[in-house]
Design a protein around this motif. Structure first.
Motif, short mmCIF file in Angstrom:
data_model
loop_
_atom_site.label_atom_id
_atom_site.label_comp_id
_atom_site.label_asym_id
_atom_site.label_seq_id
_atom_site.Cartn_x
_atom_site.Cartn_y
_atom_site.Cartn_z
N ASP A 51 0.80 -1.23 0.00
CA ASP A 51 0.00 0.00 0.00
C ASP A 51 0.84 1.28 0.00
N LEU A 52 2.09 1.20 0.42
CA LEU A 52 2.90 2.41 0.57
C LEU A 52 3.02 3.25 -0.70
N PRO A 53 3.27 2.66 -1.88
CA PRO A 53 3.36 3.50 -3.08
C PRO A 53 2.08 4.30 -3.35
N ALA A 54 0.92 3.68 -3.12
CA ALA A 54 -0.35 4.39 -3.35
C ALA A 54 -0.52 5.52 -2.33
N VAL A 55 -0.15 5.26 -1.08
CA VAL A 55 -0.24 6.31 -0.06
C VAL A 55 0.67 7.47 -0.42
N HIS A 56 1.88 7.16 -0.87
CA HIS A 56 2.81 8.21 -1.27
C HIS A 56 2.25 9.01 -2.44
N ALA A 57 1.63 8.32 -3.40
CA ALA A 57 1.11 8.98 -4.60
C ALA A 57 0.01 9.98 -4.29
N ILE A 58 -0.83 9.66 -3.29
CA ILE A 58 -1.95 10.56 -2.99
C ILE A 58 -1.59 11.66 -1.99
N THR A 59 -0.44 11.54 -1.35
CA THR A 59 -0.06 12.54 -0.34
C THR A 59 1.11 13.41 -0.76
N LEU A 183 7.58 7.92 4.93
CA LEU A 183 7.17 6.73 4.19
C LEU A 183 8.37 5.96 3.66
N THR A 184 9.42 6.68 3.27
CA THR A 184 10.63 6.02 2.78
C THR A 184 11.31 5.24 3.91
N GLN A 185 11.41 5.87 5.09
CA GLN A 185 11.99 5.17 6.24
C GLN A 185 11.12 4.01 6.68
N LEU A 186 9.80 4.20 6.64
CA LEU A 186 8.89 3.14 7.04
C LEU A 186 9.03 1.93 6.12
N ARG A 187 9.21 2.17 4.82
CA ARG A 187 9.40 1.05 3.88
C ARG A 187 10.63 0.23 4.25
N SER A 188 11.73 0.90 4.56
CA SER A 188 12.95 0.19 4.95
C SER A 188 12.75 -0.57 6.26
N PHE A 189 12.05 0.06 7.20
CA PHE A 189 11.81 -0.58 8.49
C PHE A 189 10.94 -1.83 8.32
N CYS A 190 9.92 -1.75 7.46
CA CYS A 190 9.06 -2.91 7.22
C CYS A 190 9.84 -4.06 6.60
N HIS A 191 10.74 -3.76 5.68
CA HIS A 191 11.59 -4.81 5.09
C HIS A 191 12.45 -5.46 6.18
N ASP A 192 12.99 -4.64 7.09
CA ASP A 192 13.79 -5.18 8.19
C ASP A 192 12.95 -6.08 9.09
#
Length: 207
Positions: A51-59, A183-192
């Motif tokens: 969902d992160l890319p879509a959230v980034h796109a709308i915000t 959102l960029t940091q959150l993406r990395s944290f989720c991968h971790d």
């Protein structure tokens, strides 16, 4: 009952209590509920990442703030520091120095951090609430892991003060930069988190 028998029975009782209350360690099998909570957390993390890319796109629509993982922003760290955005808790491979207790505590601290960051940013921008709800549910699953395994806590983890972030968001561009970085940091944290949960599952013999 003589004194020797009483002492033996007392020792047996104390041993049974200690075994029953001992937390899950590297050589012990976690209860089924631990694996179930870990699996639910992994499923939700995969949803969040999707969902992160879509959230980034709308915000975020400011030029140059792309969510493409291959894009490199040279002044990214400078913007993080200037806006006072806290770094994610560090998640390391399990070892004697980085125990399961510490790992799960860092997971919880990260979920709380991004919940709070999104809460602050939601005051200035819409479109982040669903993601915040997912992080709340993720925190619930990870908290369940801690509870069923009777893990301790990492006292070094403290919730950050986000007052500085609010004071630095002077205009719409600053808000969009803050959302982009979060959102960029959150993406990395989720991968971790996903990598760590998979490692925990392998170490515990879970599928």
């Amino acid at each position: 009952m003589d004194t020797r028998t009483a002492i033996v029975l007392l020792h047996c009782f104390l041993f049974a209590v200690l075994v029953q209350s001992a937390p899950v360690g590297p050589g012990s099998d976690p209860p089924p509920a631990f694996g179930e909570a870990a699996e639910r957390a992994k499923v939700l993390l995969e949803k969040i990442l999707k969902d992160l890319p879509a959230v980034h796109a709308i915000t975020v629509n400011a030029e140059g703030l792309t969510f493409d993982p291959s894009a490199h922003t040279t002044n990214l760290q400078m913007m993080v520091r200037s806006l006072g955005i806290p770094a994610s808790p560090v998640i390391k491979p399990l070892s004697e120095r980085f125990t399961l207790d510490m790992c799960v505590s860092r997971m919880m601290a990260g979920c709380r951090l991004y919940q709070e960051l999104l809460g602050v940013l939601s005051k200035r921008l819409s479109g982040l609430q669903d993601l915040r709800v997912d992080l709340r549910d993720l925190l619930t699953h990870i908290t369940k892991m801690k509870e069923v395994a009777r893990l301790g806590g990492d006292s070094s983890d403290q919730d950050p003060d986000l007052d500085l972030l609010l004071s630095c968001l002077h205009g719409n561009y600053d808000v969009q930069v803050a959302v982009h970085l979060t959102l960029t940091q959150l993406r990395s944290f989720c991968h971790d988190l996903i990598r760590s949960l998979r490692a925990i599952s392998r170490a515990a013999g879970m599928h």
